[in-house]
Write an enzyme that holds these catalytic residues in place. Structure first.
Site, mmCIF file in Angstrom:
data_model
loop_
_atom_site.group_PDB
_atom_site.id
_atom_site.type_symbol
_atom_site.label_atom_id
_atom_site.label_comp_id
_atom_site.label_asym_id
_atom_site.label_seq_id
_atom_site.Cartn_x
_atom_site.Cartn_y
_atom_site.Cartn_z
ATOM 1 N N SER A 290 0.823 -1.216 0.000
ATOM 2 C CA SER A 290 0.000 0.000 0.000
ATOM 3 C C SER A 290 0.852 1.258 0.000
ATOM 4 O O SER A 290 1.985 1.274 0.486
ATOM 5 C CB SER A 290 -0.913 0.022 1.230
HETATM 6 N N1 SAH Z 1 -0.366 -4.819 4.068
HETATM 7 C C1 SAH Z 1 0.286 -5.319 2.883
HETATM 8 C C2 SAH Z 1 -0.571 -5.051 1.681
HETATM 9 C C3 SAH Z 1 -0.797 -6.300 0.952
HETATM 10 S S1 SAH Z 1 -1.982 -6.235 -0.361
HETATM 11 C C4 SAH Z 1 1.665 -4.729 2.758
HETATM 12 O O1 SAH Z 1 2.025 -3.879 3.586
HETATM 13 O O2 SAH Z 1 2.414 -5.133 1.870
HETATM 14 C C5 SAH Z 1 -3.250 -7.240 0.316
HETATM 15 C C6 SAH Z 1 -2.880 -8.641 0.692
HETATM 16 O O3 SAH Z 1 -4.076 -9.284 1.136
HETATM 17 C C7 SAH Z 1 -2.331 -9.502 -0.446
HETATM 18 O O4 SAH Z 1 -1.082 -10.011 -0.069
HETATM 19 C C8 SAH Z 1 -3.378 -10.602 -0.597
HETATM 20 O O5 SAH Z 1 -2.824 -11.864 -0.956
HETATM 21 C C9 SAH Z 1 -4.003 -10.635 0.782
HETATM 22 N N2 SAH Z 1 -5.348 -11.229 0.845
HETATM 23 C C10 SAH Z 1 -6.388 -11.087 -0.010
HETATM 24 N N3 SAH Z 1 -7.453 -11.783 0.421
HETATM 25 C C11 SAH Z 1 -7.072 -12.394 1.584
HETATM 26 C C12 SAH Z 1 -7.723 -13.265 2.499
HETATM 27 N N4 SAH Z 1 -8.979 -13.666 2.321
HETATM 28 N N5 SAH Z 1 -7.024 -13.709 3.566
HETATM 29 C C13 SAH Z 1 -5.735 -13.310 3.778
HETATM 30 N N6 SAH Z 1 -5.077 -12.483 2.948
HETATM 31 C C14 SAH Z 1 -5.726 -12.031 1.860
#
Ligand code: SAH
Length: 224
Positions: A70
């Protein structure tokens, strides 16, 4: 995983980090704790080396598997809203991704529980946090929409992927005494960042701002 440079990416790094902090302040981020956590967390180790020169721009960056780290403003805004000016003991994070948000949270709360559905992302995140000597975090591979019942209730839940509506399991795992959840909700082209505060069986909702997150998906991916 290849060796990572934790200390910095040369002389420009400190200057560009300070510029990012000034930009976050100009955008309305007030929490000194959040700003300090961002200032002291090397964002460049959370992205591929080829992108590390862009790590202190206020922009989202790709982390593979069609997922993104993000934008710093969003990380700051969500963290500030989650803390609400107070302190939290245990926080559940859904969507570990690169582990950057996990590292920020780990500086500000006692214990972070982080769930991810893509194994290779979580493995890398775990390794990065170990390198940064962050030890107050626990990871789990699962579909985060069902939360982490055995370690609930949580003072805070921070969700980094957008469901189309509030997941009931996450609501039920919020502490009844003022538990706070920050979560993007909606369809791909129309999502709102929402703050939910639980008081007993009441759940107050406040819309914070329009956002664009990757969708919350079901099932786990172990082999890629
Ligand atoms: N906070 C992260 C942002 C990651 S983007 C950072 O700082 O890098 C969002 C993430 O949510 C992705 O890695 C994706 O695989 C995960 N995601 C999506 N649906 C999910 C679910 N149902 N359970 C766990 N993770 C999930």
């Amino acid at each position: 995983m290849r060796a990572m440079n934790i200390d910095g990416i040369g002389m420009t790094s400190q200057r560009t980090r300070e510029r990012l902090i000034r930009r976050l302040i100009a955008q309305g981020i007030k929490s000194r704790g959040v700003l300090d956590a961002i200032r002291t967390t090397p964002r460049h180790i959370f992205v591929d080396e080829a992108l590390s020169h862009r790590a202190y721009e206020d922009t989202a960056l790709p982390i593979g598997h069609n997922q993104t780290l993000s934008q710093p403003y969003i990380v700051a805004r969500m963290t500030e809203a989650l803390l609400g000016g107070g302190s939290l003991n245990n926080v559940l994070e859904i969507g570990t991704g690169s582990g950057y948000q996990t590292a920020i949270l780990a500086k500000l709360v006692k214990r972070v529980y982080s769930i991810e559905r893509i194994k290779s992302l979580q493995d890398k995140a775990r390794e990065r946090l170990r390198l940064l000597s962050v030890f107050n975090t626990q990871f789990k591979m699962s579909d985060g929409s069902t939360g982490w019942a055995s370690t609930a209730p949580f003072d805070g839940i921070l969700v980094a992927a957008a469901p189309t509506k509030l997941p009931v399991d996450l609501l039920s795992q919020l502490s009844p005494e003022g538990g706070r959840m920050v979560i993007p909700v909606g369809e791909a082209d129309h999502q709102e960042l929402v703050l939910v505060i639980r008081d007993g069986e009441r759940f107050r909702q406040k819309k914070l701002e329009p956002v664009r997150f990757v969708p919350m998906l079901s099932g786990v991916i172990r082999d890629c």
